[in-house]
Design an enzyme around this catalytic site. Structure first.
Site, PDB file in Angstrom:
ATOM      1  N   ARG A 113       0.840  -1.200   0.000  1.00  5.22           N
ATOM      2  CA  ARG A 113       0.000   0.000   0.000  1.00  5.22           C
ATOM      3  C   ARG A 113       0.875   1.249   0.000  1.00  5.22           C
ATOM      4  O   ARG A 113       0.692   2.147   0.818  1.00  5.22           O
ATOM      5  CB  ARG A 113      -0.941   0.023   1.204  1.00  5.22           C
ATOM      6  CG  ARG A 113      -2.035  -1.006   1.094  1.00  5.22           C
ATOM      7  CD  ARG A 113      -2.968  -0.915   2.262  1.00  5.22           C
ATOM      8  NE  ARG A 113      -4.320  -1.237   1.881  1.00  5.22           N
ATOM      9  CZ  ARG A 113      -5.245  -1.683   2.718  1.00  5.22           C
ATOM     10  NH1 ARG A 113      -4.974  -1.845   3.982  1.00  5.22           N
ATOM     11  NH2 ARG A 113      -6.444  -1.953   2.283  1.00  5.22           N
ATOM     12  N   HIS A 114       1.850   1.222  -0.894  1.00  3.85           N
ATOM     13  CA  HIS A 114       2.725   2.386  -1.012  1.00  3.85           C
ATOM     14  C   HIS A 114       3.384   2.401  -2.383  1.00  3.85           C
ATOM     15  O   HIS A 114       3.400   1.396  -3.100  1.00  3.85           O
ATOM     16  CB  HIS A 114       3.790   2.396   0.096  1.00  3.85           C
ATOM     17  CG  HIS A 114       4.537   1.115   0.285  1.00  3.85           C
ATOM     18  ND1 HIS A 114       5.279   0.520  -0.693  1.00  3.85           N
ATOM     19  CD2 HIS A 114       4.651   0.309   1.375  1.00  3.85           C
ATOM     20  CE1 HIS A 114       5.822  -0.576  -0.222  1.00  3.85           C
ATOM     21  NE2 HIS A 114       5.451  -0.749   1.029  1.00  3.85           N
ATOM     22  N   ALA A 115       3.947   3.566  -2.693  1.00  2.00           N
ATOM     23  CA  ALA A 115       4.814   3.722  -3.866  1.00  2.00           C
ATOM     24  C   ALA A 115       6.104   4.348  -3.352  1.00  2.00           C
ATOM     25  O   ALA A 115       6.147   4.853  -2.226  1.00  2.00           O
ATOM     26  CB  ALA A 115       4.144   4.611  -4.909  1.00  2.00           C
TER      27      ALA A 115
END
Ligand code: TYD
Length: 138
Positions: A50-52
């Site tokens: 749930r990240h970039a």
């Protein structure tokens, strides 16, 4: 972006003693490997990632068990099924990723082009979309 995410099949040396998979930075992984971590013990209903990342590139390999990775560049999405210990998925920088549907025996090996830096993680999806829009209009 999303089209740059791709499976990488690593060379395997198998004989009667078993299998050996070879992974080399700047060879079959398209970056210098600076960091290795692995994820295990995550239940089926857990969503990780749930990240970039502004800078980090990754290759994810389920060395045991299975999981799925959904990649998203703010426009398109794609789901990769990780279910073979000699196949990884390459994820470039600035791609949003969710890892989920972990089998009980899942060990997800993660190779990264960068050392850990919390500040280069984008963890808010709305902020991510804003960043990608700004990038598109630049
Ligand atoms: P997190 O990024 O939430 O893991 P995932 O992407 O697999 O869901 O990381 C969990 C915690 O571990 C968080 O507090 C940051 C820390 N961490 C490090 O200190 N170094 C690392 O290399 C990684 C990947 C995480």
């Amino acid at each position: 972006m999303i089209e740059d995410c791709k499976f990488i099949e690593f060379s395997q040396k198998g004989d009667e003693r078993g299998h050996l998979v070879i992974i080399e930075g700047n060879e079959n992984v398209p970056f210098d490997i600076k960091r290795v971590f692995y994820i295990y013990g995550s239940d089926r209903d857990v969503i990780r990632g749930r990240h970039a990342n502004y800078h980090s590139e990754f290759v994810l390999i389920n060395v045991s068990g299975t999981s799925k990775v959904k990649v998203d560049d703010g426009i398109n999405q794609q789901i990769f099924h990780l279910d073979r210990p000699h196949v990884g998925v390459y994820i470039p920088k600035l791609v949003w990723k969710d890892m989920y549907d972990f089998s009980e025996d899942s060990v997800l090996l993660c190779l990264s082009s960068e050392h850990y830096d919390a500040d280069e993680y984008i963890r808010d999806y709305d902020q991510y979309l804003k960043i990608m829009k700004e990038k598109e209009n630049a």
